[in-house]
Design a protein around this motif. Sequence first.
Motif, PDB file in Angstrom:
ATOM      1  N   ALA A 170      55.189  44.371  33.416  1.00 57.59           N
ATOM      2  CA  ALA A 170      55.744  45.278  34.385  1.00 57.59           C
ATOM      3  C   ALA A 170      54.976  45.431  35.664  1.00 57.59           C
ATOM      4  O   ALA A 170      55.579  46.026  36.458  1.00 57.59           O
ATOM      5  N   ARG A 171      53.418  45.060  35.600  1.00 56.79           N
ATOM      6  CA  ARG A 171      52.759  45.325  36.713  1.00 56.79           C
ATOM      7  C   ARG A 171      52.493  44.046  37.625  1.00 56.79           C
ATOM      8  O   ARG A 171      51.783  44.130  38.448  1.00 56.79           O
ATOM      9  N   ARG A 172      52.997  43.002  37.024  1.00 56.29           N
ATOM     10  CA  ARG A 172      52.648  41.709  38.022  1.00 56.29           C
ATOM     11  C   ARG A 172      53.202  41.607  39.358  1.00 56.29           C
ATOM     12  O   ARG A 172      52.766  40.836  40.008  1.00 56.29           O
ATOM     13  N   ARG A 173      54.155  42.465  39.531  1.00 55.33           N
ATOM     14  CA  ARG A 173      54.877  42.377  40.884  1.00 55.33           C
ATOM     15  C   ARG A 173      54.285  43.360  41.792  1.00 55.33           C
ATOM     16  O   ARG A 173      55.096  43.581  42.769  1.00 55.33           O
ATOM     17  N   GLY A 174      53.404  44.252  41.394  1.00 52.51           N
ATOM     18  CA  GLY A 174      53.064  45.363  42.161  1.00 52.51           C
ATOM     19  C   GLY A 174      51.793  45.110  42.982  1.00 52.51           C
ATOM     20  O   GLY A 174      51.164  44.320  42.804  1.00 52.51           O
ATOM     21  N   ALA A 175      51.193  46.483  43.079  1.00 49.53           N
ATOM     22  CA  ALA A 175      49.751  46.547  43.559  1.00 49.53           C
ATOM     23  C   ALA A 175      48.861  46.119  42.715  1.00 49.53           C
ATOM     24  O   ALA A 175      47.650  45.762  43.271  1.00 49.53           O
ATOM     25  N   ALA A 176      49.075  46.200  41.329  1.00 51.13           N
ATOM     26  CA  ALA A 176      48.074  45.823  40.289  1.00 51.13           C
ATOM     27  C   ALA A 176      47.677  44.228  40.520  1.00 51.13           C
ATOM     28  O   ALA A 176      46.615  43.841  40.461  1.00 51.13           O
ATOM     29  N   ALA A 177      48.642  43.378  41.138  1.00 50.69           N
ATOM     30  CA  ALA A 177      48.320  41.994  41.106  1.00 50.69           C
ATOM     31  C   ALA A 177      47.588  41.703  42.432  1.00 50.69           C
ATOM     32  O   ALA A 177      46.603  40.990  42.278  1.00 50.69           O
ATOM     33  N   THR A 178      47.785  42.562  43.438  1.00 49.74           N
ATOM     34  CA  THR A 178      47.095  42.690  44.581  1.00 49.74           C
ATOM     35  C   THR A 178      45.529  42.931  44.369  1.00 49.74           C
ATOM     36  O   THR A 178      44.509  42.240  44.982  1.00 49.74           O
ATOM     37  N   GLY A 179      45.357  44.056  43.706  1.00 50.71           N
ATOM     38  CA  GLY A 179      43.953  44.295  43.258  1.00 50.71           C
ATOM     39  C   GLY A 179      43.274  43.279  42.348  1.00 50.71           C
ATOM     40  O   GLY A 179      42.114  43.196  42.639  1.00 50.71           O
ATOM     41  N   ALA A 180      43.897  42.784  41.510  1.00 51.84           N
ATOM     42  CA  ALA A 180      43.235  41.585  40.621  1.00 51.84           C
ATOM     43  C   ALA A 180      42.752  40.545  41.468  1.00 51.84           C
ATOM     44  O   ALA A 180      41.676  40.042  41.330  1.00 51.84           O
ATOM     45  N   VAL A 181      43.735  40.181  42.425  1.00 52.63           N
ATOM     46  CA  VAL A 181      42.991  39.033  43.154  1.00 52.63           C
ATOM     47  C   VAL A 181      42.059  39.620  44.143  1.00 52.63           C
ATOM     48  O   VAL A 181      40.931  38.786  44.206  1.00 52.63           O
ATOM     49  N   ALA A 182      42.030  40.798  44.735  1.00 56.90           N
ATOM     50  CA  ALA A 182      40.770  41.263  45.413  1.00 56.90           C
ATOM     51  C   ALA A 182      39.688  41.098  44.872  1.00 56.90           C
ATOM     52  O   ALA A 182      38.538  40.758  45.040  1.00 56.90           O
ATOM     53  N   VAL A 183      39.658  41.623  43.286  1.00 57.85           N
ATOM     54  CA  VAL A 183      38.601  41.362  42.370  1.00 57.85           C
ATOM     55  C   VAL A 183      37.989  40.211  42.326  1.00 57.85           C
ATOM     56  O   VAL A 183      36.802  39.759  42.366  1.00 57.85           O
ATOM     57  N   LEU A 184      38.818  39.292  42.097  1.00 54.79           N
ATOM     58  CA  LEU A 184      38.712  37.764  41.794  1.00 54.79           C
ATOM     59  C   LEU A 184      37.886  37.342  43.012  1.00 54.79           C
ATOM     60  O   LEU A 184      36.632  36.492  43.038  1.00 54.79           O
ATOM     61  N   ALA A 185      38.294  37.542  44.153  1.00 53.61           N
ATOM     62  CA  ALA A 185      38.077  37.289  45.457  1.00 53.61           C
ATOM     63  C   ALA A 185      36.438  37.425  45.720  1.00 53.61           C
ATOM     64  O   ALA A 185      35.623  36.749  46.034  1.00 53.61           O
ATOM     65  N   ALA A 186      36.281  38.884  45.414  1.00 49.74           N
ATOM     66  CA  ALA A 186      34.974  39.537  45.691  1.00 49.74           C
ATOM     67  C   ALA A 186      33.961  38.954  44.732  1.00 49.74           C
ATOM     68  O   ALA A 186      32.656  38.552  45.091  1.00 49.74           O
ATOM     69  N   VAL A 187      34.444  38.583  43.609  1.00 53.05           N
ATOM     70  CA  VAL A 187      33.487  37.836  42.801  1.00 53.05           C
ATOM     71  C   VAL A 187      32.884  36.534  43.071  1.00 53.05           C
ATOM     72  O   VAL A 187      31.748  35.915  43.162  1.00 53.05           O
ATOM     73  N   VAL A 188      33.893  35.845  43.470  1.00 51.83           N
ATOM     74  CA  VAL A 188      33.496  34.388  44.128  1.00 51.83           C
ATOM     75  C   VAL A 188      32.654  34.507  45.321  1.00 51.83           C
ATOM     76  O   VAL A 188      31.687  33.724  45.238  1.00 51.83           O
ATOM     77  N   VAL A 189      33.202  35.515  46.297  1.00 59.15           N
ATOM     78  CA  VAL A 189      32.007  35.555  47.410  1.00 59.15           C
ATOM     79  C   VAL A 189      30.754  35.938  47.177  1.00 59.15           C
ATOM     80  O   VAL A 189      29.844  35.246  47.295  1.00 59.15           O
ATOM     81  N   THR A 190      30.743  36.510  46.011  1.00 60.54           N
ATOM     82  CA  THR A 190      29.187  37.380  45.801  1.00 60.54           C
ATOM     83  C   THR A 190      28.479  36.162  45.100  1.00 60.54           C
ATOM     84  O   THR A 190      27.405  35.800  45.410  1.00 60.54           O
TER      85      THR A 190
END
Length: 827
Positions: A170-190
């Motif tokens: 139910a949350r894959r189409r909302g802000a939760a997906a954006t937040g998950a991508v942001a966390v993943l990108a931050a981990v890769v950057v670091t």
Amino acid sequence: MNSPTLSHPTPRRDIQGLRALAVLAVIGAHAVGWPRGGFVGVDVFFVVSGFLITGALLREAQLTGGIRLAAFAGRRARRILPLAVVVLIATAASAFVVFNRPRAEQTLLDVLWSAGFAANWRFTAVGTDYFHADDAVSPLQHFWSLAVEEQFYLAWPLLLLLAVSLLPAARRRGAAATGAVAVLAAVVVTASFAWALLQSADAAVPAYFSTFTRAWELAAGALIAAAVPLLRRIPPVVGGLVSWIGVGGLIVAFAVIDPAAGGFPAPWAALPVAATALVLAGGVPGDPRHRHLFPLTNPVSVFAGDVSYSLYLWHFPVIVFAAVLLPARDATTTLVLAVTVVLAVASYHLVERPFRFAPYGRPVGGESAEAPPEDAAAALVPTAVRPAAPVRDATTVRDAAPVRDAAPAPAPRALSTRPAGWTPGTRYYPGAPSATSTSASSGAPELSRADLGDGPGVPEVPAPRAIASPEPAPAAAPEPVPASAPWAAWRARFGPPALLAASGLGIAALAVVLVVQNVFGGLTASLVAFPPAGAADAASDAADADPGDPIAALQAELASAATATEWPQLHPSLDEVMTRSSASNPARDCFSPEVSPTAAGCSTGSSDAPVHVYLVGDSTAMAYAPAFRKLADDSDGGIRVTTVGLYGCRFTDVAVQNDGAGVMTACPQRKADVRAMILADAPTLVVMSNAYTLGHTPDGADLSADALLAAQEAEADTYGMPGRIVHLAPPPEGADLGRCYSPAASPYGCAAGVSSTWGQMESAAEQVAAASGNHAVSSLPFTCWELVCPAFAGDIPTRYDRTHLTVAYAEHIVPALRAELAARGLL
């Protein structure tokens, strides 16, 4: 059930301007060396790519709840492969025409690695230094950045899919997906930036080319894409100011980052990455045209951004081939830039766009189910997928509030000058078939803003305004569509530009021929600088010298070679000696750090010979070894020769730094072993030969010419043979054969002058020899004529690289060498 809809955002012109700025900086750095930090344009591309592609993947996840990996791979292939394959084939074919065989074969290997998107690992393995673009580099070296991107996109969609899949359905189409991508990108950057810091300090070349040290740059763009919903809240004025700060940061990066200073990609790449991120972030709010950011959004910049991919792929092969075929002049640079632009524009219309939008494999009915491609056209990432709802005006769709559990309202009918059936977002040309009969219903490429996808080539298409109709338009019954309709529409759209581009390419080719003929005096004559005036007469005088004098005879051959305008048939060929390098030298094992040589194993000639000569030193002594061995073989038992040393190890009483594998470890012991051999054998003569280049000690202290020759004389003193030491000069450094030798070029391009450093060291050798009673023998009579050192003499190549004599030529100079030593009473 709600019907999700996505708006067609207007293309962001500032992104195309960023691409233009980046590619022009890269081309300038490679073609003319300005701006010196222009190579960081590649970092701009990485950030922009991560932003656009992550935004498209995020939109797809919000729309469908997942990511279709096969569709993503297909879009990447259509975007990247056609033009890349054309450039690779053209480069490989040109290499076998322009380059010498060894370099052409190396280029073919580079083609295969580049075609597999692994060029970065290829250039890491061969230890190529990307910053020295005027050396004998591969014409495909710039493909390393393309390899990094494609390797990143093998893993990145999978990681995004995993991150989204871990969320509740139910949350894959909302802000939760954006937040998950942001966390993943931050981990890769670091993680990637931390690794880049370590690698940049310890292994600069692998760090420059590695995907693991570059991933943080693409992930930084992904982080900006995930932050778009928040960035939309920024006032447009603030966003504009942020964009200008970003542009200023890029200009500073181009000006201050030094390719030779180290610290790249970390920490220095942080400056262009952060600056690019500011431009991307600042451009989210406000008008996508961003007219205030005129350096990036003017029509010229946007067009350069459109063709940036083509410009990038073509520029480096053109520069490298021109370095072989044309002299270094201002006119050459102008011609190189003009050819690059012509090839880029032509291939953009002939290859890039037609292949990208060709309707192969598309089902009838279009691609409505497919997520929009990654590009500036889709750079405005929606915050969420909104269900369709009745609206008063089509322009308010993006901001309409979600309506839960409501039946989808019919789409309003637009009052427009477009034909019936026209779909918003598609291009319309008066007299062209309607969208209903071609694009929308037949599977022809729909050139909507969402379809003008992942790279250069994104025209601005203003969204039409529509006024809601009180009555829904009746649905028209679909008409049968011929199977050839998609291809007919494709030909109608891309055929005229392609025909025009092909005609322009032919005209440009003719213009290039005329320019070469009139400005450079013809292709053959333009390949190199001409010999100095009067050289032919001087060469004729040298040829008339006494044939009984071996030095005069050798000078006559060198004079003829120095003034030659065509390559003779050489035996062995330059291709052969360049390929074999030092492998054919019979004394190689006696100079290798992996082998412990002995006096007996490194000697030739009778053990009872009255004259025993030792030849010692670094690789220049090894290159002379075949000459001294032949001297012994031709002496009828009168001369015994021992050739021993260590390549990379100068025989001096101070250590001279050398980065060759194992050299610095083995050098002190090898010098001690040779010293013991000489003291035990008490030879008649010791000949020392070391490189005539400046150096420094392992702790970084510089060594001058005088200091190096004094140290060489001090090492000779330990042999206890005053008056019986010969300091034999190495050949002056020649041209880089890998770069200058071409079957299509004149041999004068591979003739080199004598450097001032070489002259200083020879003068220092004469001074120390005179002071000690020893001897200094110049190599100029054997290798150069009138301070011009050709790549061959007679029908024999003189060197197989910049400094080392070929085995055949070393044996060829034996009569002259014997005469020189005999004249000094040393034989």
